[in-house]
Design a protein around this motif. Sequence first.
Motif, short mmCIF file in Angstrom:
data_model
loop_
_atom_site.label_atom_id
_atom_site.label_comp_id
_atom_site.label_asym_id
_atom_site.label_seq_id
_atom_site.Cartn_x
_atom_site.Cartn_y
_atom_site.Cartn_z
N LYS A 237 -6.07 -79.53 -2.40
CA LYS A 237 -5.96 -78.09 -2.22
C LYS A 237 -6.94 -77.57 -1.17
O LYS A 237 -6.56 -76.73 -0.33
CB LYS A 237 -6.17 -77.39 -3.56
CG LYS A 237 -5.94 -75.89 -3.51
CD LYS A 237 -6.08 -75.27 -4.90
CE LYS A 237 -5.99 -73.76 -4.83
NZ LYS A 237 -6.16 -73.14 -6.18
N PRO A 238 -8.20 -78.03 -1.13
CA PRO A 238 -9.10 -77.56 -0.06
C PRO A 238 -8.58 -77.87 1.35
O PRO A 238 -8.73 -77.05 2.26
CB PRO A 238 -10.41 -78.30 -0.36
CG PRO A 238 -10.37 -78.56 -1.83
CD PRO A 238 -8.93 -78.84 -2.13
N LEU A 239 -7.97 -79.04 1.52
CA LEU A 239 -7.44 -79.38 2.84
C LEU A 239 -6.26 -78.47 3.20
O LEU A 239 -6.12 -78.04 4.35
CB LEU A 239 -7.02 -80.85 2.89
CG LEU A 239 -8.14 -81.88 2.92
CD1 LEU A 239 -7.56 -83.29 2.87
CD2 LEU A 239 -9.02 -81.71 4.15
N MET A 240 -5.40 -78.19 2.23
CA MET A 240 -4.27 -77.29 2.50
C MET A 240 -4.77 -75.89 2.82
O MET A 240 -4.28 -75.23 3.75
CB MET A 240 -3.30 -77.28 1.30
CG MET A 240 -2.52 -78.58 1.14
SD MET A 240 -1.19 -78.47 -0.11
CE MET A 240 -2.14 -78.57 -1.62
N GLN A 241 -5.76 -75.41 2.05
CA GLN A 241 -6.31 -74.09 2.32
C GLN A 241 -6.96 -74.04 3.70
O GLN A 241 -6.82 -73.05 4.43
CB GLN A 241 -7.35 -73.73 1.25
CG GLN A 241 -6.74 -73.36 -0.09
CD GLN A 241 -7.80 -72.94 -1.10
OE1 GLN A 241 -8.09 -73.66 -2.05
NE2 GLN A 241 -8.41 -71.79 -0.90
N GLY A 242 -7.67 -75.10 4.06
CA GLY A 242 -8.32 -75.14 5.38
C GLY A 242 -7.30 -75.04 6.50
O GLY A 242 -7.54 -74.34 7.50
N PHE A 243 -6.18 -75.72 6.34
CA PHE A 243 -5.12 -75.64 7.36
C PHE A 243 -4.58 -74.22 7.46
O PHE A 243 -4.43 -73.68 8.56
CB PHE A 243 -3.99 -76.61 7.00
CG PHE A 243 -2.75 -76.43 7.82
CD1 PHE A 243 -2.63 -76.99 9.08
CD2 PHE A 243 -1.69 -75.66 7.35
CE1 PHE A 243 -1.49 -76.80 9.85
CE2 PHE A 243 -0.54 -75.46 8.09
CZ PHE A 243 -0.45 -76.05 9.36
N LEU A 244 -4.28 -73.61 6.32
CA LEU A 244 -3.71 -72.26 6.33
C LEU A 244 -4.67 -71.26 6.96
O LEU A 244 -4.26 -70.35 7.69
CB LEU A 244 -3.37 -71.84 4.90
CG LEU A 244 -2.25 -72.64 4.22
CD1 LEU A 244 -2.17 -72.29 2.74
CD2 LEU A 244 -0.91 -72.38 4.90
N GLU A 245 -5.96 -71.41 6.69
CA GLU A 245 -6.95 -70.52 7.30
C GLU A 245 -7.03 -70.74 8.80
O GLU A 245 -7.14 -69.79 9.58
CB GLU A 245 -8.31 -70.74 6.65
CG GLU A 245 -8.37 -70.24 5.21
CD GLU A 245 -9.60 -70.73 4.46
OE1 GLU A 245 -10.43 -71.44 5.09
OE2 GLU A 245 -9.73 -70.42 3.26
N GLU A 246 -6.95 -71.99 9.23
CA GLU A 246 -7.05 -72.28 10.66
C GLU A 246 -5.87 -71.70 11.44
O GLU A 246 -6.04 -71.21 12.56
CB GLU A 246 -7.13 -73.79 10.90
CG GLU A 246 -7.29 -74.15 12.37
CD GLU A 246 -7.56 -75.62 12.60
OE1 GLU A 246 -7.54 -76.03 13.78
OE2 GLU A 246 -7.78 -76.37 11.63
#
Length: 524
Positions: free
Chosen positions: A183-192
């Motif tokens: 989930k942190p990696l998915m969130q990081g992508f969405l934020e980027e």
Amino acid sequence: MVIANNKLPINLEDLLRQRTVEGERIEYKTGWNPDAIIRTLCAFANDFENLGGGYVVIGQNCNADGQPVFPPVGLPDNQLDKIQLGLLAYCQLIQPPYFPMLSVEQVEGRNLIVLWAPGGQTRPYKAPEAVTANKKIWRYYIRRYSSTVEAKGDTEQELLSLAAKVPFDDRFNQTACAEDLSKPLMQGFLEEVDSALAADAPKLSAEALGRQMSVAGGPVESPWPKNVGLLFFNETPDKFFPGVQIDVVWFPEGAGGNRFDEKIFRGPLARMTREALSYIQRNYLHETVIKHPDRAEATRIWNFPFSAIEEAVVNAVYHRSYEEREPIEVRISHDEFVVASYPGPDRSIRMEDLRVGRAVSRRYRNRRIGEFFKELEMTEGRSTGIPKILKEMAANGSPAPLFETDDDRLSFVIRLPRHPLSLVPTGEVTGEVTGEVTGEVERLLRVVVGEMSRQQLQEALTLKHEDHFRKTYLLPALGLSVLEMTLPEKPRSSKQRYRLTAVGRQWLQAHSDGAQGGPALKSS
């Protein structure tokens, strides 16, 4: 099924403003036109070119050139529910049933409905010519440039042959579970990528977020991640796909030397690629500055232009097969930069076209990997990688790159030759070398014919003292890489000979008038 109030895993306004013209992956509709919209959804679901499906934006008007007009015409509030109910009914008429993701968005205060239609898992799909007609006739539809067209003749047969042939990266991985998505990696992508979904992500489970991003799916009681989800959003994708790594190997003595240094990069695809590129840029790229006596402006060149390297490495990560267990190999020496990946390009691509940058892939191997790289602005897609490598090498003044494969297309190799005027540092690649083509060095260069021994060079210069010759002539020339040894691994060999390098030959050609002294050269 169609789910209202989803959030897109991309920024809609960026999508509209950057991808300004209607194309294979986006279509604008001023209003609710169910017949045309369902045909386009069917075409995106068939994803004939493996581009990753596309988007239908309802409420967005465009001009005669296909460019969106701002502010958009928008949709009245009282139409939003009606359109969603219509989509739910009409999407069931697609065979097999296909439901896109739906998001209600606002751009400049106007309502838009955006349908995200990824390539389907059970193609081919067919849809009625007119969903509102009493007597329905089903047809297969595909995208052809910016239009939705019926698949006929050979095209229809080719589409039918793709039945159940979903690209590897878009398949469900039934050996993993939804909890394997980070989930942190998915969130990081969405934020980027500045997605509106990033704001809702903390409230969603990893499975729910994965479904929203179309990197997870399957039945509710047994959800599965897709391979692309594990490749981008798992900390150790090589656990599921052995060989998912980039091996960077440095050969200080050349590929045939006895010494080499190796560093291996693993992890989620985007991070792995960026870390490898950053490491290469820090350690193996250097700029040479050539100062000219007749003008203030210096000439600046790179041994290997970073933009070309970036394209070559990202191209390998994008187009390699993740069913192969071979890693991507980056081999670096003073003379060339090599990227090898497995397998090679599709057989439909002719090597003659590839070498001149005219090759266009008939069908992409990894449609979703390319989609994520495009959102991260790491690639443009649409077969632009090879032309960009050619362009960047030419802009740097470097020799043309070489593209190699075998008859069976088992591998693909990109070779980037070093710029002939780029200095080779005498120590570490990141060290700085400063020097000048002095009158003594120039005299030495002008007497070299073929391969000559030290004694022959001294005689040609009428010099008697060996120490003076070595200190004033020979070592400075070797340090500037305008002269080289034939046996560099045996510098004191009685069979040692010296010859001009490509740098030395080009310098002589540029100073054929015989003027003494030359421009200073600096590499950093």
